[in-house]
Design an enzyme around this catalytic site. Structure first.
Site, short mmCIF file in Angstrom:
data_model
loop_
_atom_site.label_atom_id
_atom_site.label_comp_id
_atom_site.label_asym_id
_atom_site.label_seq_id
_atom_site.Cartn_x
_atom_site.Cartn_y
_atom_site.Cartn_z
N HIS A 203 -15.61 -0.99 7.25
CA HIS A 203 -14.80 -1.12 6.02
C HIS A 203 -15.41 -2.50 5.18
O HIS A 203 -14.54 -2.84 4.20
CB HIS A 203 -13.24 -1.23 6.63
CG HIS A 203 -12.79 -0.05 7.09
ND1 HIS A 203 -12.40 1.11 6.30
CD2 HIS A 203 -12.45 0.01 8.39
CE1 HIS A 203 -12.44 1.97 7.31
NE2 HIS A 203 -12.18 1.25 8.56
N ARG B 223 -7.94 -7.22 -9.04
CA ARG B 223 -8.71 -8.40 -9.43
C ARG B 223 -10.12 -7.79 -9.90
O ARG B 223 -10.36 -6.45 -9.44
CB ARG B 223 -8.80 -9.08 -8.02
CG ARG B 223 -9.30 -8.40 -6.93
CD ARG B 223 -9.56 -9.00 -5.57
NE ARG B 223 -9.72 -8.25 -4.60
CZ ARG B 223 -10.63 -7.55 -3.94
NH1 ARG B 223 -11.94 -7.53 -4.84
NH2 ARG B 223 -10.57 -6.56 -2.99
N LYS C 160 0.81 -1.30 -0.37
CA LYS C 160 -0.23 0.06 0.13
C LYS C 160 0.85 1.31 -0.15
O LYS C 160 0.44 2.36 -0.69
CB LYS C 160 -0.95 0.05 1.17
CG LYS C 160 -1.71 -1.16 1.42
CD LYS C 160 -2.80 -1.56 0.03
CE LYS C 160 -3.54 -2.73 -0.07
NZ LYS C 160 -4.15 -2.94 -1.33
#
Lengths: 538, 180
Positions: A259, A316, A135
């Site tokens: 989340h 993806r 990240k």
């Protein structure tokens, strides 16, 4: 009709360019495995399923042409066994592996071992997955591509070292509070901690690093400012091997709980043409910088001052890809298979990407999960009794379960995605409400009450979305909503008891001879055992 | 209903969520089945008319008959909420609650009343007044729904009194044995 024509339902797709695959292994389970198998079959490709012992009779196994057992139910012994999956593909004669979402879909090492075995990985190159999976590296890549990143640190920090924390506290003061401690190695909220003041930082760093270490095997963390009252908006990207990258419109996934996305829609409501155009351009810049090919998603936060901030790229197919398919009128999984076989982006897809600048349809998806929305969305696996899904114009259901099937406790609780599409957002919401009214599920608790609440909510209808919406609106209302339903249910039960209403299913009285085998010592023991069975029963 | 004793079309019925679907704050409701506005809509479906005249569709799932261990349990789904609801005659439910309270609140020292947790016929009495018993020892055997249920001593003690005899029909909550 020749036999060749019979075995090839889409000869037009086979004419030009490299040949399509004859056989593809689908390294996943549940609705997404079924979705991918359908796309294979529509291209005349045979599908190989893999399964754990919990899924030996599951829909994706039944839908596939071949199936290979991986192992016991735990993911680490089945769907996460990269070596076994590659071996299954080689042994079954598959030429490519589609990873779906979750499981191994974003592991660069898996993609690399697929390629090392001489097979095609349906997704980005392993190097792309690796850099975007880090990240902090992704944040640096975005910054270099001229895409605004959420203010925060640009180097991962391992807090094992005693001198690691002090510089971070200085950095944190510069970033400002509240901020988030995030795991460098992954997403999904794991390793994430909210920090309201400098005093809380050391403890949050320790907790976040420990959680990141256990979830991803890497305890490195970084800091990011928390953007308050933000919307989560993401862009669907598709690229081919020639380096052509297009944006197929954006999705608003603001309705989340811890989340985890609950509702998604396309396009994002309330964006101006200019904002939409800038967003798509930023996503394409990111895709080019990362040499993206196949399907990926660039995620952004959209703040109250209408600024976009880069969050991360998922390399993806997303769970919510269907809303883009309905809004843009394309088949992303088919395009993934064509691109993986070496074809350029189809003319239809390129046309859809141009049209995405000015959307003419609106699609909404709700995730029906085996979770109890009255118990903080706790998993509620069990056996499905009755199962009725909506039908009709503009309605799509992606699912892999049926009446009488068991929802195993070993995997994601998603049991069906209900999608609707209509000309605009207002009519799509009406259609969603209608479709939700048709849903009937017995045997397990699902998130259906939450979705009914959302569809009927004036704030949602007005497009007032934010990532804090669920905590504000649902958590405050759920107890009263459930009590109202319970009052009605109690009246219905009384009517059934009085013989005025007939049940859908009646269980015969326990067979004494069968019980005698198990020898319950007394009624109390029997009751205790029945209660224990109840946890997963029916 | 073949067992008969859980259905009472004339009196109040008590409806309470079964343990599997009960949340804190869920109170038992005593309902007169003759007074509710429920229309059937074919097998497994009905419409409930509410006080404010809305018509709410409900799905009736599984209907488990009463057993010695628990009341009739009916699965009802309303607006996506799934409930397993225990339904029984309100008076019987009150007795059951009293029996449960007695069992839970019986002290370790003072006399302990053992009440019937299930209705049935006394098939055997294994103890007499004055007997010393140990926890887990069989006191009474109750036959219900063709099953023999052994009622055991909840703690050590001396049998002060046996309140029932072989062949007697007992109801839920009836006093059976007193332990000193």
């Amino acid at each position: 009709m020749t036999s060749a024509a019979r075995s090839d339902p889409r000869p037009s797709l086979r004419k030009d360019g490299p040949p399509l695959f004859a056989r593809v292994l689908v390294a996943n389970r549940g609705e997404i495995a079924v979705r991918i198998i359908h796309a294979c079959h529509e291209l005349g490709i045979e599908a190989v399923a893999v399964y754990s012992d919990a899924d030996a009779e599951a829909s994706h196994v039944r839908a596939a042409d071949y199936a290979v057992r991986l192992g016991p139910p735990p993911p680490s012994e089945s769907y996460l066994r990269a070596d076994a999956i590659v071996a299954a593909a080689v042994d079954s004669g598959a030429e490519a592996i589609h990873p779906g979402y979750g499981f191994l879909s974003e592991r660069a090492s898996f993609a690399a071992s697929v390629e090392a075995a001489g097979l095609v990985f349906v997704g980005p190159a392993p190097e792309t997955i690796a850099i975007l999976g880090d990240k902090v590296a992704a944040r640096n890549l975005a910054r270099e591509a001229g895409v605004p990143v959420v203010p925060g640190t640009l180097q991962p920090v391992s807090i094992d070292r005693a001198d690691g924390i002090d510089p971070l506290i200085v950095e944190a003061q510069k970033i400002g509070f509240p901020l988030l401690v995030k795991a460098a190695a992954g997403g999904g909220g794991r390793g994430m901690r909210r920090v309201a003041s400098a005093r809380e930082l050391p403890a949050a760093l320790a907790a976040g690093a420990a959680e990141a270490l256990s979830a991803f095997g890497d305890g490195s963390v970084y800091l990011e400012r928390e953007i308050l009252r933000a919307r989560h908006i993401e862009v669907q990207l598709m690229g081919d091997r020639d380096g052509t990258i297009v944006a197929l419109g954006e999705r608003d996934c603001s309705l989340q709980r811890r989340h985890q996305k609950l509702v998604e829609e396309a396009p994002a409501p309330g964006l101006s043409d200019k904002e939409r155009g800038e967003l798509h351009a930023m996503a394409i810049r990111l895709g080019r910088a990362a040499r993206l090919r196949n399907a990926s998603t660039a995620e952004f936060l959209f703040d109250e001052d209408r600024r976009f901030w880069f969050l991360e790229v998922n390399t993806r197919l997303q769970v919510e890809h269907g809303v883009t398919e309905l809004a843009a009128d394309v088949d992303l999984v088919r395009e993934q298979l064509l691109v993986a076989a070496g074809r350029p982006l189809s003319a239809r897809l390129v046309a859809a990407s141009i049209a995405a600048a000015r959307p003419v349809r609106h699609a909404i998806e709700v995730r029906l999960s085996a979770e109890d929305p009255a118990r903080a969305f706790a998993p509620a696996p069990g056996r499905i009794g009755g199962w009725r899904m909506p039908v009709g114009p503009g309605v799509r259901v992606d699912t892999a379960v049926e009446a009488g099937e068991r929802v195993p406790p070993d995997y994601d609780p998603l049991i069906a995605k209900l999608l609707v599409v209509d000309a605009d957002r207002a009519s799509a919401i009406v259609r969603l409400g209608r479709a939700l009214d048709e849903v009937e599920i017995t045997g397990i608790q699902t998130t259906l009450p939450f979705h009914r609440f959302v569809a009927a909510h004036a704030g949602f209808q007005a497009g007032e979305l934010s990532t804090g919406w669920v905590a504000q609106e649902w958590d405050a209302a759920v107890a009263d909503i459930r009590q109202a339903a319970l009052a009605i249910a109690a009246e219905a039960a009384a009517a059934v008891d009085a013989g005025r209403v007939v049940a859908g299913a009646s269980t015969a009285a326990p067979d004494p001879s069968r019980l005698a085998v198990a020898e319950p010592a007394d009624a109390w023991q029997l009751a205790a055992r029945e209660d224990a069975l109840d946890r997963w029963s029916r | 209903m073949s067992d008969g004793w859980s259905t009472n079309p004339t009196g109040l019925v008590r409806v309470v969520p079964a343990p599997a679907s009960r949340l804190p704050g869920d109170e038992p409701r005593d309902i007169d089945p003759a007074a509710v506005a429920v229309e059937r809509r074919g097998p497994g479906r009905a419409v409930v008319r509410t006080a404010d005249r809305r018509k709410v569709p409900v799905v009736i799932g599984e209907d488990r008959p009463a057993s010695p261990a628990r009341p009739r349990t009916i699965e009802v789904v309303v607006d996506g909420w799934r409930f397993e609801l225990e339904v029984e005659d309100a008076a019987r439910a009150a007795l059951r609650e009293r029996a449960t309270r007695a069992r839970v609140h019986g002290s370790a020292n003072g006399p302990l009343e053992v009440h019937a947790m299930i209705p049935g016929r006394v098939a055997g009495v294994a103890v007499a007044a004055g007997d010393t018993v140990t926890a887990g020892q069989t006191l009474i055997v109750v036959e219900a729904m063709k099953m023999q249920n052994e009622l055991r001593a909840p703690r050590d003690g001396i049998v002060e009194r046996v309140a029932v005899g072989v062949g007697e029909t007992i109801d839920l909550g009836d006093l059976l044995v007193v332990l000193a």
